[in-house]
Design a protein around this motif. Structure first.
Motif, PDB file in Angstrom:
ATOM      1  N   SER A   1      67.735  24.501  34.527  1.00  0.00           N
ATOM      2  CA  SER A   1      67.152  25.820  34.275  1.00  0.00           C
ATOM      3  C   SER A   1      65.635  25.784  34.443  1.00  0.00           C
ATOM      4  O   SER A   1      65.048  26.661  35.085  1.00  0.00           O
ATOM      5  CB  SER A   1      67.512  26.293  32.870  1.00  0.00           C
TER       6      SER A   1
ATOM      7  N   LEU B   1      64.770  25.666  38.153  1.00  0.00           N
ATOM      8  CA  LEU B   1      64.889  26.954  38.836  1.00  0.00           C
ATOM      9  C   LEU B   1      63.782  27.922  38.456  1.00  0.00           C
ATOM     10  O   LEU B   1      63.411  28.786  39.235  1.00  0.00           O
ATOM     11  CB  LEU B   1      66.253  27.583  38.560  1.00  0.00           C
ATOM     12  N   GLU B   2      63.253  27.783  37.256  1.00  0.00           N
ATOM     13  CA  GLU B   2      62.180  28.666  36.803  1.00  0.00           C
ATOM     14  C   GLU B   2      60.802  28.094  37.126  1.00  0.00           C
ATOM     15  O   GLU B   2      59.785  28.615  36.677  1.00  0.00           O
ATOM     16  CB  GLU B   2      62.326  28.916  35.303  1.00  0.00           C
ATOM     17  N   ASP B   3      60.776  27.005  37.899  1.00  0.00           N
ATOM     18  CA  ASP B   3      59.537  26.367  38.338  1.00  0.00           C
ATOM     19  C   ASP B   3      58.671  25.948  37.153  1.00  0.00           C
ATOM     20  O   ASP B   3      57.459  26.126  37.165  1.00  0.00           O
ATOM     21  CB  ASP B   3      58.771  27.293  39.284  1.00  0.00           C
TER      22      ASP B   3
ATOM     23  N   LEU C   1      73.134  23.729  40.516  1.00  0.00           N
ATOM     24  CA  LEU C   1      71.916  24.478  40.841  1.00  0.00           C
ATOM     25  C   LEU C   1      72.246  25.756  41.609  1.00  0.00           C
ATOM     26  O   LEU C   1      71.679  26.814  41.327  1.00  0.00           O
ATOM     27  CB  LEU C   1      70.940  23.602  41.634  1.00  0.00           C
ATOM     28  N   ALA C   2      73.185  25.670  42.540  1.00  0.00           N
ATOM     29  CA  ALA C   2      73.575  26.862  43.301  1.00  0.00           C
ATOM     30  C   ALA C   2      74.208  27.896  42.378  1.00  0.00           C
ATOM     31  O   ALA C   2      73.924  29.095  42.483  1.00  0.00           O
ATOM     32  CB  ALA C   2      74.539  26.475  44.422  1.00  0.00           C
TER      33      ALA C   2
ATOM     34  N   ARG D   1      71.511  29.540  40.302  1.00  0.00           N
ATOM     35  CA  ARG D   1      70.747  30.487  41.127  1.00  0.00           C
ATOM     36  C   ARG D   1      71.497  31.813  41.250  1.00  0.00           C
ATOM     37  O   ARG D   1      70.903  32.890  41.125  1.00  0.00           O
ATOM     38  CB  ARG D   1      70.504  29.915  42.524  1.00  0.00           C
ATOM     39  N   ARG D   2      72.805  31.722  41.509  1.00  0.00           N
ATOM     40  CA  ARG D   2      73.609  32.948  41.631  1.00  0.00           C
ATOM     41  C   ARG D   2      73.646  33.707  40.307  1.00  0.00           C
ATOM     42  O   ARG D   2      73.559  34.936  40.281  1.00  0.00           O
ATOM     43  CB  ARG D   2      75.023  32.620  42.098  1.00  0.00           C
TER      44      ARG D   2
ATOM     45  N   VAL E   1      71.395  33.672  37.834  1.00  0.00           N
ATOM     46  CA  VAL E   1      70.090  34.281  37.589  1.00  0.00           C
ATOM     47  C   VAL E   1      69.913  35.523  38.462  1.00  0.00           C
ATOM     48  O   VAL E   1      69.445  36.560  37.996  1.00  0.00           O
ATOM     49  CB  VAL E   1      68.950  33.261  37.814  1.00  0.00           C
ATOM     50  N   ALA E   2      70.327  35.428  39.721  1.00  0.00           N
ATOM     51  CA  ALA E   2      70.206  36.582  40.618  1.00  0.00           C
ATOM     52  C   ALA E   2      71.060  37.743  40.111  1.00  0.00           C
ATOM     53  O   ALA E   2      70.620  38.894  40.112  1.00  0.00           O
ATOM     54  CB  ALA E   2      70.618  36.198  42.036  1.00  0.00           C
TER      55      ALA E   2
END
Length: 102
Positions: A24, A27-29, A53-54, A57-58, A60-61
């Motif tokens: 997490s 993904l949030e840098d 991770l994929a 990402r989905r 969060v989107a």
């Protein structure tokens, strides 16, 4: 890369746990350059972590579409879910790790 991971099973296991725990934040840098590189390097050698991770990402989107979508009856849902994910300890059940031990 997979060969390198197999040659160093303890490092691979440690990086696997680290990647799952920091997914997490990655993904949030929110990781420093070294930690970010560690996650990326491991994910390229570990299909389960790449899938994790994929999937995140989905997720969060999809959560962002709730926030940005036409329904204003659910304000802050994505932020609430993301905060909860950050606060919960990473649970690694040992399933689907791609790591045979050794």
């Amino acid at each position: 890369m997979m060969r390198e991971a197999l040659l160093h099973p303890l490092r691979f296991a440690g990086d696997h746990r680290f990647t799952r725990a920091q997914a997490s934040n990655y993904l949030e840098d929110e990781l420093d350059a070294h930690s970010r590189e560690r996650v990326e390097h491991h994910a390229h050698a570990c299909p389960p972590c790449m899938r994790l991770l994929a999937s995140l990402r989905r997720t969060v989107a999809a959560l962002r579409t709730l926030r940005d979508g036409p329904s204003s009856s659910l304000p802050g849902v994505s932020e609430s879910v993301l905060a909860r994910l950050r606060d919960e300890p990473a649970r690694d059940t040992g399933r689907d790790t791609g790591y045979a031990g050794g």
